[in-house]
Design a protein around this motif. Structure first.
Motif, short mmCIF file in Angstrom:
data_model
loop_
_atom_site.label_atom_id
_atom_site.label_comp_id
_atom_site.label_asym_id
_atom_site.label_seq_id
_atom_site.Cartn_x
_atom_site.Cartn_y
_atom_site.Cartn_z
N LEU A 398 0.83 -1.21 0.00
CA LEU A 398 0.00 0.00 0.00
C LEU A 398 0.86 1.26 0.00
N TYR A 399 1.98 1.19 0.72
CA TYR A 399 2.91 2.32 0.80
C TYR A 399 3.52 2.63 -0.57
N ILE A 400 3.81 1.58 -1.34
CA ILE A 400 4.43 1.77 -2.66
C ILE A 400 3.53 2.60 -3.56
N ASP A 401 2.22 2.51 -3.35
CA ASP A 401 1.27 3.20 -4.20
C ASP A 401 1.01 4.65 -3.75
N GLU A 402 1.67 5.08 -2.67
CA GLU A 402 1.49 6.44 -2.17
C GLU A 402 2.12 7.46 -3.13
N PRO A 403 1.49 8.65 -3.30
CA PRO A 403 2.02 9.68 -4.20
C PRO A 403 3.45 10.09 -3.87
#
Length: 469
Positions: A398-403
């Motif tokens: 989920l963190y990888i998909d953060e802006p």
């Protein structure tokens, strides 16, 4: 008459510190009571500690070379006396266990049989030159001077030189059973410092690869390493009795007598001082984090490790504090995502540690661990380890998909390659622990195991490619 000292001579430790740490194991307030007794003198302190000690005499590390000398003297028809500054009751307990002494004389209230006091006692009882004496320290120099023959055991080079210059007949020197410096280094557990590489995680996560950030992180690493070693020394001194009954841990430096409890007690403030100086070189905030780490370590060693599940949560907390220290050192605000990944991952590692211990316990035919876990808890701990480990991977995904991640990395999609590697690593680690093939801390195993290192290398490659692409 052959007169034998106890502390540091017949015994590869000293009873004063053995009884002190035994008392602290049972009641942390024992230290304050000991200080109160010390006001009345060292003999009063020894008396207070000896009154309710639970030290198991049969597990103490006696020196087989000294025992051999005693047996040889008795076989030749000679008499042997145990004369020690240790409390009379403890001296009698040692003599009763070994069954080798014709006389036993120890300290009592108001009388501390050490140094010149011991020399006067022996001269009054046996006459000057009427006995041979086996000792170990500078406090024994007056006794050796009054003896017919002087024998030192594991004495320092300075003591041996003084003895050679002052004793009448040529003294005999028995060297230390093993190199003291090497044994002390083992007691500090430098291999455990590998855990402190976690302080570099914030630097990597923030892509702060400049020399200043590296130096500050390195100082945090040094501060935590020396502070952790102080904690390991405290833990080993508190666990002396249990370690001596353990098939592997009985070979630890303090349990085996390679390093005495007295030396260990002196090491603690020295290690804390070095750690504090390294932390203060970065700043007072890091010093506060390092102090918190030590207090948490001490709480774990003294009390919390005895409580089921609390110990696992505390181990996970100690791992996370290392990452917090790294963030404080370089002055970055740690991401909530990073802390969440850390929390779940380190809870998984702590559960794996207990799983491995229970597997060893089952192999040894025992049912309950010292921390209250039962062999049948293995399945639950295994599920906890897997679930928490997989949750950490989910949070990472989920963190990888953060802006902010998308902006920071040139090719953030490459970070997805880390996730399957971690799933494989966690699954394999739990399986190895369940099979009883993990004989060390999971973090140390992770850094030393060949397959685990390949996973780490693969992870580093994916991160590097994501940055550089």
């Amino acid at each position: 008459m052959l007169v034998v000292d106890l502390d540091g001579t017949l015994l590869r430790s000293d009873m004063l510190h053995e009884t002190l740490w035994d008392a602290l194991t049972r009641d942390p307030r024992a230290g304050l009571r000991a200080l109160g007794a010390l006001r009345r003198g060292r003999a009063a302190l020894k008396d207070a500690l000896a009154q309710d000690t639970t030290v198991r005499i049969e597990t103490l590390p006696f020196d087989p070379r000294v025992i051999a000398r005693i047996e040889a003297r008795r076989a030749a028809g000679g008499s042997v006396a145990l004369v020690t500054a240790t409390d009379q009751r403890l001296a009698e307990a040692v003599a009763a266990h070994l069954g080798l002494f014709d006389e036993v004389h120890g300290s009592a209230e108001g009388v501390n049989l050490k140094g010149a006091e011991k020399a006067r006692f022996l001269v009054d009882r046996y006459g000057r030159g009427g006995f041979d004496y086996i000792g170990d320290s500078s406090a024994d120099l007056p006794v050796w001077e009054a003896a017919e023959r002087a024998i030192s055991v594991g004495a320092s080079a300075a003591v041996r030189r003084q003895l050679d210059a002052r004793a009448g007949a040529q003294p005999e020197h028995l060297p230390p059973a093993q190199a003291q410096a090497a044994a002390i280094l083992r007691a500090l557990r430098p291999h455990q410092w590998l855990k402190n590489v976690l302080v570099f995680v914030p630097m990597v996560a923030d892509l702060a690869f400049d020399p200043r950030s590296f130096l500050l992180s390195l100082l945090a690493f040094v501060a935590l390493s020396f502070t952790a070693s102080a904690g390991y020394v405290v833990n080993d001194l508190l666990d002396l009795s249990d370690d001596r009954s353990h098939p592997r841990k009985r070979n630890r430096p303090f349990a085996s007598g390679a390093v005495s409890a007295q030396v260990g007690t002196a090491l603690i403030p020295l290690l804390l001082l070095v750690g504090a100086m390294a932390a203060l070189a970065v700043g007072p905030v890091l010093l506060g984090v390092v102090a918190l780490y030590f207090v948490a370590t001490l709480s774990y060693s003294v009390k919390l490790k005895q409580h089921t599940m609390v110990d696992i949560c505390m181990l996970a907390t100690l791992y996370t504090i290392r990452i917090i220290a790294g963030g404080v050192a370089i002055g970055v605000v740690l991401s909530v995502w990073l802390l969440a990944v850390s929390m779940f991952m380190f809870f998984s590692l702590a559960a794996v540690k207990r799983l491995a211990e229970l597997t060893d316990l089952e192999a040894a035919g025992r049912e309950v661990s010292r921390r209250g876990y039962r062999v049948e808890d293995r399945a639950v701990l295994s599920q906890m380890a897997i679930a928490s480990g997989y949750l950490s991977v989910l949070v990472l995904a989920l963190y990888i998909d953060e802006p902010q991640v998308q902006e920071k990395f040139g090719a953030p999609w490459l970070l997805w390659g880390v996730c399957p590697l971690l799933i494989f690593w966690i699954s394999r680690m739990v399986m190895i622990a369940a099979r009883g093939e993990m004989h060390d801390d999971p973090m140390i195993w992770a850094l030393e195991n060949r397959t685990s290192r390949k996973v780490m290398l693969g992870t580093a490659v994916f991160i590097a490619l994501a940055v550089l692409a």
